[in-house]
Design a protein around this motif. Sequence first.
Motif: not given
Lengths: 476, 197
Positions: B28-30, B35-39
């Motif tokens: 699967p792609n991950t 650090e702030k959770g931004k994609l």
Amino acid sequence: MITFSDRQLKIPKMTKPVYLVTAGMSKFARAFPDRKTEEICIDAFTEAANFIDMTPAEMKKYIHTCYYGHFADHFGDQLLGEAAIHDRLGLDPLGNIGVKTGGATGGSTLWEAYKTVASGYSDCTLALGWERMDEVPTDEGNNYISCAADKDWETPMGHIYTGYYAVMAQKYWQVFGKEEESFRRTMAEISVKNHGYGRMNPHAHGGMKITVDDVLNSPIVAHPLRALDCCLMSVGAACGILADEKTAYEMTDNPLRIDLAAGSHTLRAADRRDMEIPLLPNETKDQYRNLDKEFPGGGRYPGFTGFLAARMAAYYAYRMVGIEDPTKDLDLVELHDAFTISDIQTYEDIGIRPYGHGRDYVESGDCYHTNPRTGEPGKLPANLSGGLIGCMHSVGATGIMQVTEVAQHIWNRWGEMHGDEAKWERFGREKPKDWQNLQVKGAKRGLAISHAGVGSHVTCTIVQHPDHVLPGGMFE
Amino acid sequence: MSCKEDRGTVKVVDGKYKPSGKFHYPAPNTPIKDEKGKLLGITNPRDIVHMHSYGGEAIFFESLGKGKLMATKCENPDCETTGSIYMPFRIFCPDCLTRNKVIDITAKAKKNAIVHSFMITERTGAFNTLPTPIKFVNVEFEGVCTILMGALIRGEPKIGMRVVPIFRTKKPDYTILDLLWVPADWPAKDLPEGYTY
């Protein structure tokens, strides 16, 4: 081939002079996790447009054909990446093509753009190069780079390109360096110089204030090469706009003359056969008669100690533009310092020093902006950008970055392009308190060497101020 | 990601590649986030197999498993470099482009191969199978106009030292790694498993 016919040695003669109108670079970094390749390429393109007080849209109106330098599709995981960048630059439906010659990709891209203008096919061409080397883990990156060696005979051995190169460094170190501690320190001095100059360059990501001992104490990569002897692995883009005389002067008041030539040699160092040394205008046959006696083991040419491709690129280019002695006729150079030792080898291949005596270029202080031995300007400053060691090696962009840097000196705008506080801030870098303007005063002519692999492709670019074009060139 | 036991194989039937078995093990792609959770992006894992022809060099790679080192020689009397012997093996003469003759240089290699240059490194790329530190040697043969690169698997390299080839004659994998080098007179009982003089 080990002998060459007169036709093969014919000096190229273009049908019309070609000008470098402008050039630009992005920020260079080890990684850009928050930016796509097109964003980086558009940064370089925009800088080139703004350099001649144009908007990107205005500059695009002049471009007729596009060349894109992008060495490794593997790294970007995108075949036909050139088409994507071309589209994002909004340059459809112009003809475009990708150029791939390993580390020389940037130089080769300019070479193609140059010939297109010189032939009359286009009045104005774009040469833009980039590399995306951050999107795989480092060991996979090393594996990809090793795929540029012979896949059956070399790549399975360690999947480590540095190793295929280091055998040449070892040979040069033992034959011409005579394994002397003083020679090792001279190699390290190149790293200190280039990392130091990188500090003055806001585009660079390898600027460091270091000492010779720091280099000698850095981790061993492959003896005698240590980590600080080696070039950076980078992401970034650079571009140049080339045009014929009429178009160039419509775009700017200050275009520069540009000429390029190229040479090649075997993909595998293994396949090099012994041959006579092709001579540059400042050399005589007699001077190499006793090379093997002076440096035992140095009689085989190019053996593992020289780069025939670099020698041939200079062989053609010097005669195309009328260079008789590079140290006298040029004001600065940007060389392909993939490793400190290959930098020294290149001094010899392009005739700055005779074969076997490359170290003297550093030890004399001639290669510095300001000669540390005399306090006077260096005779022929090298890699004031920081080079591949101190600035970047974003493969497809590197050769274009080198030419951009040389040209900015001849335009007398190096200080403006590297000292701008806003640029340092935009790139998220702190301008050193001891920042120094490395502008070479009165620079009129410069050279850049773009080099691939273990010497498979090399281009030699000569940039001249149009009021100071050398006599004896192809248009005289 | 991959499972060696189930790895597919390839044969050539009627001049065409015929893969059989399983080659691809999807993963699967991950997401990649800051650090702030931004994609910021995704991983793109995948397993690729190439089917590669050795062409006219196949005899070289096949011969290694039989303990033989094959080179080639230009025998075109009209060629300006006729008589040149090539190792690495070249299918065609680089000067006249006639097909070279395949010759056996095993005895020559055992007798007079010396180190032209070398390097030692701890670093490797992904998929390396050689033990570290890796020691490359560039091997010169008397009468051969080129210089072969190989890996020295025993001893310490030095320019000018004599080396001899060893061959993976037990379970060869038909790559250049079926050929390794050891210092001259290295004891036969201390060769890597599967390799013989």
